[in-house]
Design a protein around this motif. Structure first.
Motif, PDB file in Angstrom:
ATOM      1  N   ARG A  25     -14.713  15.193   1.871  1.00  0.00           N
ATOM      2  CA  ARG A  25     -13.937  15.152   3.102  1.00  0.00           C
ATOM      3  C   ARG A  25     -14.813  15.439   4.320  1.00  0.00           C
ATOM      4  NH1 ARG A  25      -8.619  14.838   2.596  1.00  0.00           N
ATOM      5  NH2 ARG A  25      -8.238  15.821   4.598  1.00  0.00           N
TER       6      ARG A  25
ATOM      7  N   LEU B  76     -13.157   4.870  -3.496  1.00  0.00           N
ATOM      8  CA  LEU B  76     -11.732   5.106  -3.749  1.00  0.00           C
ATOM      9  C   LEU B  76     -11.536   6.371  -4.576  1.00  0.00           C
ATOM     10  CD1 LEU B  76      -9.878   1.787  -4.703  1.00  0.00           C
ATOM     11  CD2 LEU B  76      -9.318   3.349  -2.837  1.00  0.00           C
ATOM     12  N   ARG B  77     -10.516   7.127  -4.231  1.00  0.00           N
ATOM     13  CA  ARG B  77     -10.148   8.286  -5.042  1.00  0.00           C
ATOM     14  C   ARG B  77      -9.411   7.818  -6.294  1.00  0.00           C
ATOM     15  NH1 ARG B  77      -8.172  11.556   0.297  1.00  0.00           N
ATOM     16  NH2 ARG B  77     -10.191  12.489   0.800  1.00  0.00           N
TER      17      ARG B  77
ATOM     18  N   VAL C  75       1.455   5.515   4.014  1.00  0.00           N
ATOM     19  CA  VAL C  75       0.066   5.870   4.325  1.00  0.00           C
ATOM     20  C   VAL C  75      -0.020   7.024   5.316  1.00  0.00           C
ATOM     21  CG1 VAL C  75      -0.860   3.580   3.817  1.00  0.00           C
ATOM     22  CG2 VAL C  75      -0.032   4.093   6.136  1.00  0.00           C
TER      23      VAL C  75
ATOM     24  N   GLU D 270     -15.292   8.775  -3.842  1.00  0.00           N
ATOM     25  CA  GLU D 270     -13.894   9.221  -3.897  1.00  0.00           C
ATOM     26  C   GLU D 270     -13.428   9.851  -2.580  1.00  0.00           C
ATOM     27  OE1 GLU D 270     -13.400  11.662  -7.352  1.00  0.00           O
ATOM     28  OE2 GLU D 270     -14.035  10.072  -8.723  1.00  0.00           O
TER      29      GLU D 270
ATOM     30  N   ALA E  59      -2.744   9.584   4.930  1.00  0.00           N
ATOM     31  CA  ALA E  59      -3.706   9.092   3.942  1.00  0.00           C
ATOM     32  C   ALA E  59      -5.025   8.736   4.612  1.00  0.00           C
ATOM     33  CB  ALA E  59      -3.148   7.863   3.223  1.00  0.00           C
ATOM     34  N   GLU E  60      -6.109   8.875   3.862  1.00  0.00           N
ATOM     35  CA  GLU E  60      -7.432   8.466   4.322  1.00  0.00           C
ATOM     36  C   GLU E  60      -7.608   6.992   3.971  1.00  0.00           C
ATOM     37  OE1 GLU E  60      -9.448  10.434   5.897  1.00  0.00           O
ATOM     38  OE2 GLU E  60      -8.735  12.461   5.448  1.00  0.00           O
TER      39      GLU E  60
ATOM     40  N   THR F 124       0.818  -1.207   0.000  1.00  0.00           N
ATOM     41  CA  THR F 124       0.000   0.000   0.000  1.00  0.00           C
ATOM     42  C   THR F 124       0.854   1.260   0.000  1.00  0.00           C
ATOM     43  OG1 THR F 124      -0.213  -0.159   2.421  1.00  0.00           O
ATOM     44  CG2 THR F 124      -1.999  -1.092   1.088  1.00  0.00           C
TER      45      THR F 124
ATOM     46  N   ASP G  41      -8.013   7.186   0.072  1.00  0.00           N
ATOM     47  CA  ASP G  41      -6.803   6.912  -0.714  1.00  0.00           C
ATOM     48  C   ASP G  41      -6.529   5.415  -0.786  1.00  0.00           C
ATOM     49  OD1 ASP G  41      -5.913   9.768  -1.023  1.00  0.00           O
ATOM     50  OD2 ASP G  41      -5.851   9.623   1.169  1.00  0.00           O
ATOM     51  N   VAL G  42      -6.869   4.712   0.279  1.00  0.00           N
ATOM     52  CA  VAL G  42      -6.615   3.279   0.372  1.00  0.00           C
ATOM     53  C   VAL G  42      -7.817   2.601   1.023  1.00  0.00           C
ATOM     54  CG1 VAL G  42      -5.142   1.464   1.367  1.00  0.00           C
ATOM     55  CG2 VAL G  42      -4.111   3.618   0.591  1.00  0.00           C
TER      56      VAL G  42
ATOM     57  N   GLY H 181      -6.400   5.632  -6.264  1.00  0.00           N
ATOM     58  CA  GLY H 181      -6.451   4.953  -4.982  1.00  0.00           C
ATOM     59  C   GLY H 181      -6.124   3.477  -5.121  1.00  0.00           C
ATOM     60  N   ARG H 182      -5.806   2.831  -3.994  1.00  0.00           N
ATOM     61  CA  ARG H 182      -5.399   1.431  -3.996  1.00  0.00           C
ATOM     62  C   ARG H 182      -6.313   0.616  -3.080  1.00  0.00           C
ATOM     63  NH1 ARG H 182      -1.490   4.716  -2.990  1.00  0.00           N
ATOM     64  NH2 ARG H 182      -1.108   4.083  -0.841  1.00  0.00           N
TER      65      ARG H 182
END
Length: 310
Positions: free
Chosen positions: A296, A206-207, A113, A178, A116-117, A110, A181-182, A210-211
């Motif tokens: 957000r 996911l953005r 992070v 979106e 990251a969100e 990943t 990020d993960v 994103g993963r």
């Protein structure tokens, strides 16, 4: 793991993770208890351990099986991590792989992070969620089982990490398009009544770029098939990597890396350029709250701020 309704979803047996905390008091989402700062989004300070209730209405999502019912027991939640989760990967790979190596692989695949969100879908007692929060991620941990979320809150407090805990269903994620990020999924794939719908939801939140990480148990060899058949009666399924590829492709996710470790599969996907357009109304149909104006910000925060539902 318990990302589907009926009190929780999944066996905690296939191998999964769980955890998270949130809170809304006065106008909390779907009657959730707690204060806005409890685990409010973006690391807000406040009382730890509160759980946001974002379960969709009954009938809005597929029903879980017997495994989901068992995951609603407090005893299951208490015993899951020490008795099963820390041993499951080693057992399923006959000692060739360990939970420690699984977590190291999770962090390696990943990437960084910090800040990251991150969303942990079917977080169980919060193993993935705590691991990522310790690396600086802002983690929302979702599970259908309240006892598991309570255990996740206890373990997060023990480890000194902040999680936003959300009781919800993986088939109808209560988040805007979106947002993350993960997204990490530890064995919840084995529990989904409708895997395609679950993958669609993961792709939706996911953005771009994103993963999504998955760990799940595949179909076993001849010796393990009778046990898996019994577990299938309880509502579990054991897909092959090709099955996940097909579901992911239809959701607009593209494969990045896959490894098979005995009966355990580790897989990483990304939001592809050809991903289908996100829904015009977000979150998913199972969510009854207003659509957030900004990705957000979540529904319970908007209400607490006095914003309208437009």
């Amino acid at each position: 793991m318990a990302g589907t309704s009926e009190g929780a979803a999944g066996s905690r047996g296939a191998a999964g993770s769980r955890g998270a905390a949130g809170s809304p008091g006065a106008a909390g989402s779907r009657g959730a208890a707690g204060s806005p700062g409890a685990a409010g989004s973006r690391g807000a300070a406040g009382s730890r351990g509160a759980i946001v209730d974002a379960m969709p209405s009954r009938g809005a999502v597929p029903r879980g099986g017997a495994a989901a019912w068992v995951n609603g027991w407090r005893l299951t939640a208490k015993a899951y991590e020490p008795l099963w989760r820390h041993r499951s990967v080693g057992l399923l790979t006959r000692g060739a792989f360990s939970t420690e190596r699984e977590l190291k692989t999770l962090l390696a695949w990943t990437g960084s992070v910090a800040g990251a969100e991150v969303l942990d879908v079917g977080c169980s007692a919060g193993l993935y969620a705590r691991t990522l929060a310790a690396e600086g991620a802002i983690v929302h941990a979702l599970d259908a089982s309240r006892p598991f979320l309570e255990e996740a809150a206890r373990l997060a407090a023990r480890d000194g990490v902040d999680l936003t805990l959300v009781q919800g269903d993986a088939h109808a994620l209560p988040f805007a398009d979106e947002t993350f990020d993960v997204v990490v999924v530890g064995a919840t794939l084995n529990e989904l009544a409708d895997p395609q719908r679950g993958l669609d939801e993961i792709a939706r939140v996911l953005r771009p770029a994103g993963r999504a990480w998955f760990m799940f148990a595949r179909r076993a060899g001849p010796l393990g098939r009778p046990l898996q058949a019994l577990m299938g009666w309880g509502g579990l399924r054991f897909p092959e990597p090709a099955d996940l590829d097909a579901w992911a492709s239809r959701s607009g996710l593209v494969p990045i890396r896959t490894e098979e470790r005995g009966a355990v599969v580790l897989a990483l996907y990304g939001r592809g350029q050809g991903a289908p357009a996100v829904a015009a109304t977000s979150p998913s149909p199972g969510w009854e709250g207003p659509t957030p104006r900004r990705n957000r910000r979540f529904n319970w925060e908007r209400r607490l701020d006095g914003e309208d539902g437009g």
